[in-house]
Design an enzyme around this catalytic site. Structure first.
Site, short mmCIF file in Angstrom:
data_model
loop_
_atom_site.label_atom_id
_atom_site.label_comp_id
_atom_site.label_asym_id
_atom_site.label_seq_id
_atom_site.Cartn_x
_atom_site.Cartn_y
_atom_site.Cartn_z
CB CYS A 31 -0.91 0.01 1.23
SG CYS A 31 -1.88 1.53 1.36
CG ASP A 38 -2.23 -3.73 -0.37
OD1 ASP A 38 -2.89 -3.71 0.69
OD2 ASP A 38 -1.88 -2.70 -0.98
CB VAL A 53 2.36 -14.30 -21.42
CG1 VAL A 53 1.34 -15.04 -20.56
CG2 VAL A 53 3.43 -13.66 -20.56
CD GLU A 54 8.34 -18.78 -19.72
OE1 GLU A 54 8.26 -19.87 -19.11
OE2 GLU A 54 8.78 -17.73 -19.21
CG LEU A 55 2.56 -19.88 -17.70
CD1 LEU A 55 1.91 -21.16 -17.18
CD2 LEU A 55 1.64 -18.70 -17.54
CE1 TYR A 72 -4.94 -3.44 -2.60
CE2 TYR A 72 -7.26 -2.89 -2.40
CZ TYR A 72 -6.08 -3.36 -1.84
OH TYR A 72 -6.07 -3.73 -0.53
CD GLU A 73 -8.06 1.47 -7.30
OE1 GLU A 73 -9.07 1.34 -6.59
OE2 GLU A 73 -6.92 1.69 -6.82
#
Length: 118
Positions: A31, A38, A53-55, A72-73
């Site tokens: 935060c 968070d 995407v490669e994990l 968060y946003e």
């Protein structure tokens, strides 16, 4: 966050629409106001075009957020922007569901569709 950490591989089925869902139930950030950690779950759903995407690279990309003071946003929109830029998918949705803080939870969802105004 370093989007350069993200890697891709060729989609072997570019002529077919199919959905990939990636869930990380152990996402952490900080935060920016309180400095407290968070915890959340990140869900990415996308229909790939030419690449996926490669994990392992995604895992290391997520770790970049661990000590970052970010709302968060901003987490949600940053992940979407980086993945859209990298993958150029047909569609992509990022949902972040955050653990309760003071009895309140938050879920943020942002979506992209190829051809929409950005």
């Amino acid at each position: 966050m370093q989007k350069e950490l993200l890697e891709v591989f060729d989609n072997r089925f570019p002529d077919r629409d199919y959905t990939i869902e990636i869930v990380n139930p152990e996402f952490t950030s900080v935060c920016p106001i309180t400095g407290l950690p968070d915890f959340g779950t990140i869900t990415i759903r996308y229909i790939p075009d030419k690449v996926c995407v490669e994990l392992k690279s995604l895992k290391y990309y997520y770790l970049e957020f661990r000590n970052a003071g970010i709302f968060y946003e901003n987490v949600t929109n940053t992940i979407l922007d980086h993945l859209v830029d990298l993958l150029k998918p047909r569609t992509l949705t990022v949902t972040t569901a955050w653990k309760a803080r003071g009895g309140i939870t938050e879920t943020v969802t942002v979506s992209y569709s190829a051809g929409q105004d950005e």
